[in-house]
Enzyme design. Structure first.
Site, mmCIF file in Angstrom:
data_model
loop_
_atom_site.group_PDB
_atom_site.id
_atom_site.type_symbol
_atom_site.label_atom_id
_atom_site.label_comp_id
_atom_site.label_asym_id
_atom_site.label_seq_id
_atom_site.Cartn_x
_atom_site.Cartn_y
_atom_site.Cartn_z
ATOM 1 N N CYS A 1 -2.787 4.573 8.376
ATOM 2 C CA CYS A 1 -3.880 3.887 9.121
ATOM 3 C C CYS A 1 -1.733 3.992 10.057
ATOM 4 O O CYS A 1 -2.690 4.096 11.207
ATOM 5 C CB CYS A 1 -3.456 2.449 8.519
ATOM 6 S SG CYS A 1 -4.408 1.228 7.808
ATOM 7 N N ASN B 1 0.593 -0.919 -0.052
ATOM 8 C CA ASN B 1 0.210 -0.045 0.316
ATOM 9 C C ASN B 1 0.521 1.436 0.089
ATOM 10 O O ASN B 1 0.226 2.483 -0.071
ATOM 11 C CB ASN B 1 -0.326 0.238 1.376
ATOM 12 C CG ASN B 1 -0.069 -0.258 2.252
ATOM 13 O OD1 ASN B 1 0.647 -1.417 2.608
ATOM 14 N ND2 ASN B 1 -0.317 0.980 3.240
ATOM 15 N N SER C 1 -11.347 -4.825 0.682
ATOM 16 C CA SER C 1 -12.003 -3.767 1.344
ATOM 17 C C SER C 1 -12.983 -2.950 -0.144
ATOM 18 O O SER C 1 -12.253 -2.681 -0.906
ATOM 19 C CB SER C 1 -11.235 -3.291 2.204
ATOM 20 O OG SER C 1 -11.854 -2.404 2.687
ATOM 21 N N HIS D 1 -14.193 -0.523 0.675
ATOM 22 C CA HIS D 1 -13.668 1.008 0.026
ATOM 23 C C HIS D 1 -12.005 1.569 -0.938
ATOM 24 O O HIS D 1 -12.294 2.975 -1.010
ATOM 25 C CB HIS D 1 -13.864 1.946 1.632
ATOM 26 C CG HIS D 1 -12.713 1.839 2.053
ATOM 27 N ND1 HIS D 1 -11.122 3.383 2.462
ATOM 28 C CD2 HIS D 1 -11.633 1.091 2.975
ATOM 29 C CE1 HIS D 1 -10.242 2.626 3.092
ATOM 30 N NE2 HIS D 1 -10.768 1.314 3.650
ATOM 31 N N THR E 1 -25.949 -9.250 11.749
ATOM 32 C CA THR E 1 -26.848 -8.684 10.853
ATOM 33 C C THR E 1 -25.786 -8.622 9.817
ATOM 34 O O THR E 1 -25.127 -7.165 10.160
ATOM 35 C CB THR E 1 -27.888 -7.104 11.627
ATOM 36 O OG1 THR E 1 -28.526 -8.382 12.227
ATOM 37 C CG2 THR E 1 -28.327 -7.982 9.967
#
Length: 384
Positions: free
Chosen positions: A328, A152, A200, A202, A238
């Site tokens: 991050c 990344n 992921s 996004h 859920t």
């Protein structure tokens, strides 16, 4: 003043098609996919359709190999912690690399506190590990190898297929973090011979808070969240139907030749920035592989003598959003562990580098303008 976003490795703007798909679900399909009435069945149909779309995108052998999660971090944690729980009686040795995402490295640190032994493979100055390194590190008690597909921060594409072939006939679970790679590279989980693969939403113009974990049939999976029996008893909670539908739409937008077109467009943007720097004779160096050999959307540059924080501030004032490394860890004062692994703890590159990452909404004109802004910032600070 116009503002231009070049931090797509951190997150991407949600595409119009994804917003439309999610809005329709939010407005019309609020049912719980576990309910048996018509509202629940409609939600469950959307869940099934999304799972099929994603399974097809990675050539999964079965739709049931796709588990929906809250994103890359949960997917990484699930793959690693599950393997430790399921196969810990076989051995306590794990292999990874020094340049993994914190979601992997911090999970490894947690397991070390529980008595597992982790080998952190070093990388060369382009960020590569080799299958030979993995082979040399394997032991009779090795239960897991976890190596990211694409880095990344510097865009290095690791030899996942070669490592998968090495591990094919061994009783070792193979996980790859494909969060940065999935949106820009073709992925075939059967050809790669991976057992777990993390993605992921996004990072590919989908919504935040949703992702998936590919879990190969036959590999034991021990859920680390307790609750209901959703996702075939593998991930309690859920299901986020609007988010999952949005993720599936983002995946459809990348279908077939669309991903190859995106790859070519992103590479052109990268080359446009470099062309502006070269024409102005700016002193810069690429951290990681050459543009053609790395993730097409990631460009990490060292500008000798130009402090990262100063460059970020001056670019932001000119309307350009880039970063100094992983989002991050960008809020901390810690140096990039990726650049440290490449160059050593005292290298100038660590405090004088920028990460530029491109997305589908960037244009060639914007990339050229960014290159010109970089030339100005470097010239203003270094006096040439």
């Amino acid at each position: 003043m116009e503002h231009y976003y070049f931090d797509n490795a951190a997150t991407t703007p949600v595409s119009a098609s994804v917003v439309q798909a999610m809005t329709a679900v939010l407005a019309n399909d609020f049912g719980n996919a576990s309910s048996t009435h018509s509202f629940g069945r409609r939600a469950h149909d959307l869940l099934d359709q999304s799972r099929r779309t994603i399974a097809q995108s990675i050539n999964a052998a079965s739709v049931d190999e796709v588990i929906f999660t809250s994103g890359g971090t949960e997917s990484d944690n699930t793959a690693i912690m599950s393997t430790a729980a399921a196969y810990g009686d076989r051995g306590h040795h794990i292999i990874t690399t020094a340049i993994e995402h914190p979601a992997v490295l911090q999970t490894m640190a947690r397991l070390e506190k529980q008595g597992f032994e982790v080998t952190y493979l070093p990388v060369d100055q382009l960020g590569y590990v080799t299958a030979a390194q993995v082979a040399q590190a394997l032991r009779p008690d090795t239960i897991l190898v976890s190596i990211m597909m694409g880095n990344n921060e510097i865009g290095t594409i690791e030899p996942i297929k070669e490592i998968g072939a090495l591990l094919a006939d061994r009783p070792v679970v193979f996980h790859t973090d494909a969060v940065q790679a999935y949106g820009v590279l073709p992925i075939d989980v059967q050809a790669l011979n991976v057992d777990f693969l993390s993605v992921s939403g996004h990072k590919l113009h989908g919504p935040k808070g949703v992702g998936f974990l590919y879990a190969k049939n036959g590999v034991k999976l021990v859920p680390f969240m307790n609750g209901g029996e959703q996702e075939h008893k593998r991930r309690a909670g859920t299901e986020n139907i609007p988010g999952i539908v949005g993720l599936a739409q983002a995946v459809r937008d990348l279908d077939g030749p669309n991903k190859a077109t995106k790859q070519a467009n992103l590479l052109a943007l990268k080359q446009a920035v470099l062309k502006e720097l070269a024409q102005a004779q700016v002193d810069y160096h690429i951290n990681g592989p050459e543009p053609m050999d790395s993730l097409p959307h990631v460009l990490n540059l060292w500008f000798p003598g130009l402090p990262t924080n100063l460059a970020l501030t001056n670019l932001d004032l000119r309307g350009f959003a880039v970063s100094g490394g992983s989002a991050c860890t960008a809020g901390s004062l810690e140096p990039s562990h990726v650049l440290t692994a490449l160059y050593g703890a005292n290298a100038a590159e660590i405090s004088e580098s920028l990460r530029i990452s491109f997305g589908s909404e960037n244009t060639l004109a914007q990339a050229q303008a960014l290159g010109q802004a970089l030339v100005t910032v470097v010239s203003d600070y270094l006096g040439h």
